[in-house]
Design an enzyme around this catalytic site. Structure first.
Site, PDB file in Angstrom:
ATOM      1  N   ARG A   1       0.953  -1.319   0.050  1.00 55.40           N
ATOM      2  CA  ARG A   1      -0.081  -0.094   0.023  1.00 55.40           C
ATOM      3  C   ARG A   1       1.342   1.172   0.082  1.00 55.40           C
ATOM      4  O   ARG A   1       0.535   2.586   0.215  1.00 55.40           O
ATOM      5  CB  ARG A   1      -1.102   0.009   1.403  1.00 55.40           C
ATOM      6  CG  ARG A   1      -1.806  -1.192   0.931  1.00 55.40           C
ATOM      7  CD  ARG A   1      -3.222  -0.714   2.037  1.00 55.40           C
ATOM      8  NE  ARG A   1      -2.222  -1.462   3.253  1.00 55.40           N
ATOM      9  CZ  ARG A   1      -2.732  -2.049   4.459  1.00 55.40           C
ATOM     10  NH1 ARG A   1      -3.890  -0.760   4.792  1.00 55.40           N
ATOM     11  NH2 ARG A   1      -2.686  -2.010   5.736  1.00 55.40           N
ATOM     12  N   GLU A   2       2.211   1.292  -0.334  1.00 57.36           N
ATOM     13  CA  GLU A   2       2.899   2.419  -0.970  1.00 57.36           C
ATOM     14  C   GLU A   2       2.430   3.803  -1.623  1.00 57.36           C
ATOM     15  O   GLU A   2       2.235   4.740  -1.032  1.00 57.36           O
ATOM     16  CB  GLU A   2       4.000   1.789  -1.880  1.00 57.36           C
ATOM     17  CG  GLU A   2       4.906   0.566  -1.636  1.00 57.36           C
ATOM     18  CD  GLU A   2       4.673  -0.545  -2.214  1.00 57.36           C
ATOM     19  OE1 GLU A   2       3.301  -0.701  -2.111  1.00 57.36           O
ATOM     20  OE2 GLU A   2       5.560  -1.177  -2.491  1.00 57.36           O
TER      21      GLU A   2
ATOM     22  N   HIS B   1     -22.727  12.055  10.060  1.00 58.61           N
ATOM     23  CA  HIS B   1     -21.386  11.728   8.769  1.00 58.61           C
ATOM     24  C   HIS B   1     -20.216  13.075   9.701  1.00 58.61           C
ATOM     25  O   HIS B   1     -19.293  13.323   8.468  1.00 58.61           O
ATOM     26  CB  HIS B   1     -21.424  12.032   7.398  1.00 58.61           C
ATOM     27  CG  HIS B   1     -22.482  10.434   6.816  1.00 58.61           C
ATOM     28  ND1 HIS B   1     -23.537  10.266   7.114  1.00 58.61           N
ATOM     29  CD2 HIS B   1     -22.299   9.471   6.879  1.00 58.61           C
ATOM     30  CE1 HIS B   1     -24.169   8.979   6.552  1.00 58.61           C
ATOM     31  NE2 HIS B   1     -23.357   8.831   6.229  1.00 58.61           N
TER      32      HIS B   1
END
Ligand code: GLN
Ligand code: ZN
Length: 757
Positions: free
Chosen positions: A15-16, A696
């Site tokens: 997940r670079e 949210h």
């Protein structure tokens, strides 16, 4: 016979890209460093694809956030609120479009929504009256150069104009976004003219073709594609369709002057017939490897399809490809050393799928690929007969399901009486959706437990502490129906998957959800069953702390199915029925333990809707049936709740009613209770809790504001059938705003109760 790929995962094996973009947002790394990470990933991924035998590698599929956003930027479709006036859109503007000026009271982000029926989210393009379009980014040109310089056969990939506009929205009132088609196509012409000088193929993605389309729009495909083909020459256009069959538009598609057509033969194998007789010069690209799942392709079946096309059109007019972009599958199975080797042997991730393309193309041409083909057959034979997958008891239970098992003892009207008696709740009862703030302390405790740093006893004690805290707070707030708070759950599907047989988990099977966000869906590999109760003890503990009712809290079968990688060796509805029976057992156990209210969440019911309306009934039929199967083992006095969190109910309201939950809590506050229209018009028969508090945002809604929403709801749904609750779970919120908001919510319910007397 060429092999090609429609798109590749962007995020990187570690997940670079996620790390780099998030560091850039925090100001920890420079723009140049971020660009360098992108470059490394692209080169590494092209190399990976080529080494595994992909002839044409996709270019332009890479993105720092989203490919639809990239397209908007390429066309200069930057909404005015970002105040951009230069030639090429800069990176800060790009990210402001994606994310807004978080917390600075500045501009809002562009809307984000689901990419067809996947769990990927794209940025919704905005169109307004008087908008101008220009080439406003060099990204795709730079990346093509980069690929060519590195010696790759580059195939640029862009969303096509119909998909780009079709998925966008008009922001000027009364303005038809399609008025911009000509202007947008003019910029596409410019782009294609440049790319066409450098590459042999250019892929334009038009997945909208898998949907129902307005005949007016459909008519415009031919003239537009005539212009585009001319502009792209000498390169050929490859029209890519996926996520469903496009044979309902076969007449239109056949007339398009494109050099290639890609079909998704995983989702819609039968459509091949409709396109076998395309003009001789057209290449047919066969999407035979599932781009959206983790299983090995069944090579024999794929070869049969390829053979059919080759026979009709010749090998040099056939291409082999994944069904859709591999963006939707995890990157590399080689990392999954922790999986059971037998199950792992049935799987293929993006990297392995590239190899599969190569093997298929070799085999179809009679070239040497005997060994890998043999291995594939062996894996499938083993999978088909494996005792790991097939549980005769589960099969038997599914076979024995009767219609009566999906029915409560009495109709709602009668149950409501008994429940009122039994529960003794006030008018407009207040409750929450299930989760409470997942504090750093809660997360840490779960992590320590997972890593084995704390034992079961210590973990349980800590969790009991969190449950007790949440129960005390709810009592203090004066809520009527309590929850235990879900502190033990990291994710509403994974939590159940981990306790069900037939599930396994990858260590690194990340798939991009949006921007830098990735999810790691659990994998259903075999018949699903529940070895033992999953939630009963936590709820029992919560109940022991209070005299008020505590809701049992479960995830529904459709949502569990929808948010997992599913088996491809049996229909989804079959798998869903197995899950439904497992949830049903849990419901029965909760009731037997004395729980009088049980909530079964189905937030994913709507997103599973097929792309074409004609297929909705079949899906909703089994979806609703599975929910009812899970919800119906209980007596009349046990109250079943469900929860959904999206605002568009109009088109499925009848199905929601058919679920026959006693109470449904739904998102409503953001749309200002608009959804109530649907509930009013249809005369929804059971109880409803339209959300009055938008969870949210950290904003605390006032008592009066929520009271007003409740009053509005009463105009549509009689007060006797109305509940008062937030829009969704509170796990992403912090305690202070949650306490304040819920205090106001309870006060609002009391205010309106007073008015009703
Ligand atoms: N019970 C879940 C929660 O409160 C529901 C989550 C959801 O709807 N997505 O978190
Ligand atoms: Zn929700």
């Amino acid at each position: 016979m060429l092999t090609h790929n429609l798109g590749f995962p962007r995020i990187g094996i570690d997940r670079e890209l996620k790390r780099a973009t998030e560091s850039f947002w925090k100001g920890e790394i420079s723009e140049a460093a971020l660009a360098e990470t992108g470059r490394e990933l692209r080169l590494r991924h092209w190399d990976m694809q080529r080494r595994r035998g992909v002839d044409l590698v996709p270019v332009g599929d890479f993105s720092l956030y989203d490919h639809m956003l990239d397209m908007a930027v390429l066309l200069g479709a930057v909404p005015e609120r970002y105040g951009w006036s230069g030639r090429y859109v800069d990176l800060p503007t790009y990210f402001r479009m994606a994310r807004g000026d978080a917390g600075h009271g500045g501009v809002t982000a562009m809307e984000m929504t689901k990419w067809f029926d996947t769990n990927y989210h794209y940025i919704v393009p905005e169109f307004h009256r008087g908008q101008k379009f220009y080439v406003s980014s060099t990204k795709v040109f730079d990346e093509v150069r980069e690929a060519l310089d590195a010696g790759f056969k580059a195939k640029p990939v862009l969303p096509g104009p119909f998909t780009f506009i079709g998925l966008g929205k008009s922001v000027s009132t009364g303005f038809d976004k399609w008025e911009h088609l000509d202007a947008v196509v003019a910029v596409y012409e410019e782009i294609l003219a440049l790319l066409g000088q450098q590459c042999r193929w250019i892929q334009l993605d038009e997945p909208v073709l898998a949907q129902d389309l307005d005949p007016e729009i459909l008519r415009r495909f031919r003239p537009v594609y005539e212009r585009l083909s001319q502009a792209a020459a000498p390169a050929g256009l490859l029209l890519a369709t996926y996520f469903g069959g496009v044979d309902h538009h076969a007449e239109t598609i056949r007339e398009l002057p494109v050099a290639g057509l890609h079909l998704d033969l995983v989702r819609a194998p039968e459509q091949l017939e409709a396109f076998l007789d395309l003009p001789e010069t057209v290449h047919l690209s066969l999407g035979v490897v599932d781009g959206r799942n983790v299983w090995k392709v069944d090579m024999d079946r794929a070869l049969e399809r390829i053979g059919k096309a080759v026979e009709k059109r010749g090998a040099d007019r056939v291409m082999v490809a994944p069904s859709c972009s591999l963006l939707h599958s995890p990157l590399d199975l080689d990392r999954e050393t922790g999986l059971d080797g037998r199950i792992r042997n049935w799987m293929a991730f993006a990297a392995q799928k590239c190899t599969e393309l190569h093997v298929l193309s070799m085999s179809a041409q009679g070239l040497n690929a005997v060994e890998p083909l043999k291995q594939n057959r062996r894996a499938w034979r083993d999978r088909r007969s494996s005792a790991l997958i097939h549980d005769p008891l589960v099969r038997q239970r599914v076979d024995d399901v009767t219609e009566a098992m999906g029915r409560r003892e009495s109709p709602y009207a009668q149950r409501a009486w008994v429940q009122r008696e039994h529960l003794g709740l006030p008018l407009l009862p207040t409750t929450t959706i299930g989760s409470f703030p997942q504090t750093p302390e809660i997360r840490r405790t779960r992590l320590e437990h997972k890593r084995g740093e704390i034992g079961a006893r210590e973990y349980t004690e800590a969790m009991h502490g969190f449950i007790e805290d949440s129960v005390r707070r709810q009592e203090e707030l004066g809520l009527d129906v309590l929850v235990h708070g879900e502190a033990e759950r990291n994710d509403m599907v994974e939590y159940f998957g981990q306790q069900l047989d037939g599930y396994c988990f990858t260590a690194n099977g990340w798939v991009q959800s949006y921007g830098s966000r990735c999810v790691k869906p659990p994998v259903i590999f075999g018949d699903v069953s529940r070895p033992e109760p999953m939630t009963v003890e936590w709820i029992r503990y919560a109940r022991s702390l209070t005299d008020r009712p505590v809701k049992g809290m479960l995830t529904g079968p459709v949502t569990i199915l929808q948010w997992s990688f599913v088996r491809d060796d049996q229909p989804c509805e079959e798998t869903c029925r197995q899950i439904a029976l497992a949830v049903r057992d849990e419901v029965a156990d909760l009731e037997a333990d004395g729980v009088s209210i049980i909530q079964i969440d189905e937030p994913a019911l709507r997103e599973g809707l097929p792309l074409r309306r004609k297929d909705w009934n079949a899906y909703l039929n089994w979806g609703v049936e599975c929910f009812r199967l899970s919800a119906s083992p209980v007596r009349d006095e046990t109250q079943i709740h469900t929860h959904m969190c999206y605002a568009e109910f109009n088109d499925i309201i009848e199905w929601i009613a058919a679920m026959d939950a006693d109470v449904i809590s739904i998102e409503a506050s953001r749309s200002n209770m608009e959804l109530l229209e649907a509930f009013g018009r249809f005369d929804y028969p059971n109880e409803v809790g339209p959300g009055v508090y938008d969870i949210h945002s950290p904003r605390v809604p006032s008592t009066e504001e929520m009271a007003e929403l409740i009053r509005r709801a009463i105009r549509v749904v009689p007060a006797e059938r109305l509940w008062v609750n937030p829009d969704c779970g509170l796990k992403t919120r912090a305690w202070p705003e949650t306490m304040e908001s819920l205090a106001n919510l309870v006060a609002a319910a009391r205010t309106v109760r007073g008015e009703l007397k």
